[in-house]
Each structure stands twice: as C-alpha cells, then as structure tokens.
Design an enzyme around this catalytic site. Structure first.
Site, short mmCIF file in Angstrom:
data_model
loop_
_atom_site.label_atom_id
_atom_site.label_comp_id
_atom_site.label_asym_id
_atom_site.label_seq_id
_atom_site.Cartn_x
_atom_site.Cartn_y
_atom_site.Cartn_z
N LYS A 51 0.84 -1.21 0.00
CA LYS A 51 0.00 0.00 0.00
C LYS A 51 0.87 1.26 0.00
O LYS A 51 0.62 2.21 -0.74
CB LYS A 51 -0.93 -0.01 1.23
CG LYS A 51 -2.03 -1.06 1.13
CD LYS A 51 -2.77 -1.27 2.44
CE LYS A 51 -3.72 -2.46 2.33
NZ LYS A 51 -4.38 -2.80 3.60
N GLN A 95 -4.31 -1.71 9.82
CA GLN A 95 -4.22 -3.03 9.20
C GLN A 95 -4.76 -4.10 10.15
O GLN A 95 -4.38 -4.15 11.32
CB GLN A 95 -2.75 -3.33 8.82
CG GLN A 95 -2.55 -4.62 8.07
CD GLN A 95 -3.20 -4.63 6.68
OE1 GLN A 95 -3.16 -3.65 5.95
NE2 GLN A 95 -3.82 -5.74 6.33
N ASP A 118 -10.83 2.64 4.20
CA ASP A 118 -11.08 1.19 4.10
C ASP A 118 -12.59 0.91 4.03
O ASP A 118 -13.00 -0.21 3.72
CB ASP A 118 -10.50 0.46 5.33
CG ASP A 118 -9.19 -0.25 5.00
OD1 ASP A 118 -8.93 -0.51 3.81
OD2 ASP A 118 -8.43 -0.56 5.95
#
Ligand code: NDP
Length: 294
Positions: A51, A95, A118
C-alpha cells in the site's frame, strides 16, 4: 478469458497519478494516506508495504505508524484520534488483524468516517446500504472496478458470494444487489452453514469466492460460462520461490478456467484491485468528493 488485475490496476494507476498531480497543483499538497500496523504478521507486513509503495507510485504522501504487538488499546485509540484531528491526513487505515487484546470494533468506530478509506466504519457501511456516497470497502470496490472495466453484464444475473466477512463477502453481496452498475444481480450470500453449497454455487452466473481455503471452488461447482472472481489469498511456504512462499486462491484455477467465461488469477487479480480501491478512496477524500467540507 482472464480478468487481468495487473493490466487494469496499472491503467487505473495512471489515471490516479494524473488526478493526484491535479490535487497537488490546486491545493499545494499531495493526497495523504496514513496506515497503522500493529505487530509483525507476515501477510500484514506485505500488504502494508505494498500500500505504501503504491501511494508513492501515484504521487500520494504516505505515513506508516508502527506499534509492537504489546501496544495497549488506549494508546492505539489515542493515536487514531490524533490522526483524525490532523488536517493534512486524508485517509487512515489500521491493518487487520489486530492482537487479541485490542477490540477491532472499537478501532473501526474510532476512525473518523470522513477518513475511513477502508470503508469499514458503520457510517460508511450504512450509507453504502442506502446507496449514498460513501467509502466502499477497498476489496469490493476493486472488484466492481474490474467488472466495469471488462463491461461484464451483471443485471438480472444470479451472483453467489461465498463467505460473509465484514470486509469482503457481506459488503460485496450488498453492492451486487444494488440498483446500479455493476449490480442489479439476484444475490445469494453463502457461508459455512449453507446447505447444499455445491448446488447453490453451480447455479451462479457470477461466483465471488472469499473463503480463505485453497482450491475450495472446484470445477464441478462451476456452471459453463460463469464469471468467477477469486478473492482468496492463501499462502503456503515454498522452496521454489524467492519470497519463500506461494499464493493460492480459493478457486482451483487450472480446472475451473476452461469452463468459465471470465476468471481472475491469484496472484494478479483481486489483490491488485484492492489497492486501487484504497487509492481511489484516498483520492476521493483528498478531493472531498464524498462528504464535501462537512
Ligand atoms: P474470513 O475468514 O473473515 O471469512 C471467511 C468466510 O468464509 C466466512 O464467512 C466463513 O463462513 C466462510 N467459510 C469458511 N469455510 C467455509 C465453507 N466450508 N463453506 C462455506 N463458507 C465457508 O475471511 P475474509 O473474508 O477476510 O477473507 C477471505 C479470503 O480472502 C482470505 O483468503 C483472505 O486472505 C482473502 N482476502 C483477500 C483480499 C484481497 O485483496 N485479494 C482482501 C481481503 C481478504 P462463517 O461466517 O460461517 O464462518
């Protein structure tokens, strides 16, 4: 035919790069993604590194905040609040998975929904349900972009989603049923309690497999001409590769590919598109496209 995540993601990255340059030209700053990584899980390390690297490629700024496994929930939540307040950060991701002593629900809900690129925050999920502008979870978003790129007909099709996780299966089922393109499918959402799963999957025009079990979808479960989207990323150690592991999807690609109209490979499919979903959400946040200035 292959739904080629590598080709499509590279093409979309060029578009994102141009848009990021335009944001820099008009606002004087790059779109900025912040990521928090707790611990040293091998998969998480790889995903976060990818990412960050992709942010750099498209001209975004990225910041990685790392914590040891032992970080307290209080300390983590305080960091999230701090980044929420930082006007120079457009997107914030934490994460997953997190260590057992940290409640992922609390973490998700603490992220400001305006920066929730997200798309896991209840506000964004609720808005998605109602077909309102929102950050769509990155993996389902990437899949929609792939279907769109190949102009896959979805209206009126029977879409079977296997797996009902909060991050992939459940949002995917909602998106495929929406009155939109891609969408307008008749959706069946299946899971480990589904009876006669083989028969249900065999009746699908579009299969979206997000289970987490290598080669779970076999040729016998797939109708001739189906569209098969393989979300699974299953790592096995391998002496044959430089990295020391090999990736497998949830679909038995070799056996299924000859039967279907379209299929995503693993690697080279949905994983690369997930990054695009995340980049597009971050860009949209920098451009205030979802929530304006509220
Ligand atoms: P989860 O483990 O959260 O969910 C798995 C789902 O599969 C559950 O709903 C579970 O059912 C269902 N399932 C498990 N076994 C069976 C079975 N025998 N029959 C039917 N359903 C079953 O996984 P995720 O959704 O997080 O991830 C799925 C896969 O996708 C993983 O391989 C993951 O690594 C990968 N992934 C890939 C991404 C990408 O970018 N390509 C992004 C995110 C995930 P139940 O709810 O009943 O337990």
């Amino acid at each position: 035919m292959l739904l080629d995540g590598k080709y499509v993601s590279e093409k979309l990255k060029e578009e994102i790069t141009a848009e990021a340059a335009a944001v820099l030209a008009t606002t004087g700053r790059q779109p900025h993604l912040a990521a928090i990584l707790v611990g040293h899980d091998g998969g998480s390390e790889t995903y976060v590194a990818s990412k960050m690297k992709n942010c750099e490629k498209v001209g975004f700024k990225s910041t990685l905040v790392r914590y040891d496994e032992s970080v307290s929930e209080t300390e983590l939540l305080a960091k999230i609040e701090e980044i929420n307040r930082d006007p120079y950060v457009d997107g914030l991701i934490v994460q997953l998975p997190l260590p057992k002593h940290i409640d992922p629900e609390k973490v998700t809900a603490t992220i400001d929904h305006h920066k929730d690129v997200d798309g896991f925050h209840p506000v964004n999920l609720g808005r998605m349900m109602r077909n309102l502008p929102c950050f769509i979870p990155a993996t389902p978003y990437g899949i929609l972009l792939l279907l769109e790129e190949y102009k896959i007909e979805t209206s009126g099709k029977h879409c079977v989603v296997v797996g009902r996780s909060n991050i992939v299966g459940s949002p995917m089922s909602i998106l495929m049923a929406r009155n939109a393109y891609p969408g307008n499918c008749t959706v069946t959402l299946t899971h480990s309690r589904t009876k006669n799963l083989d028969d249900v999957v065999r009746s699908a025009d579009i299969i979206i497999a997000a289970i987490g079990k290598k080669n779970f979808i076999t040729a016998g479960m797939v109708k001739e001409g189906a569209v098969v989207i393989d979300v699974g990323i299953n790592r096995e150690t391998s002496a044959a590769t430089k990295s020391g592991y090999k990736l497998y999807g949830d679909v038995d690609f070799e056996a299924v590919a000859p039967k279907c109209a379209y299929i995503t490979p693993v690697p080279g499919g949905v994983g690369l598109m997930t990054i695009i979903g995340l980049l597009k959400n971050t860009l949209a946040s920098a451009k205030k496209e979802i929530y304006g200035n509220d």
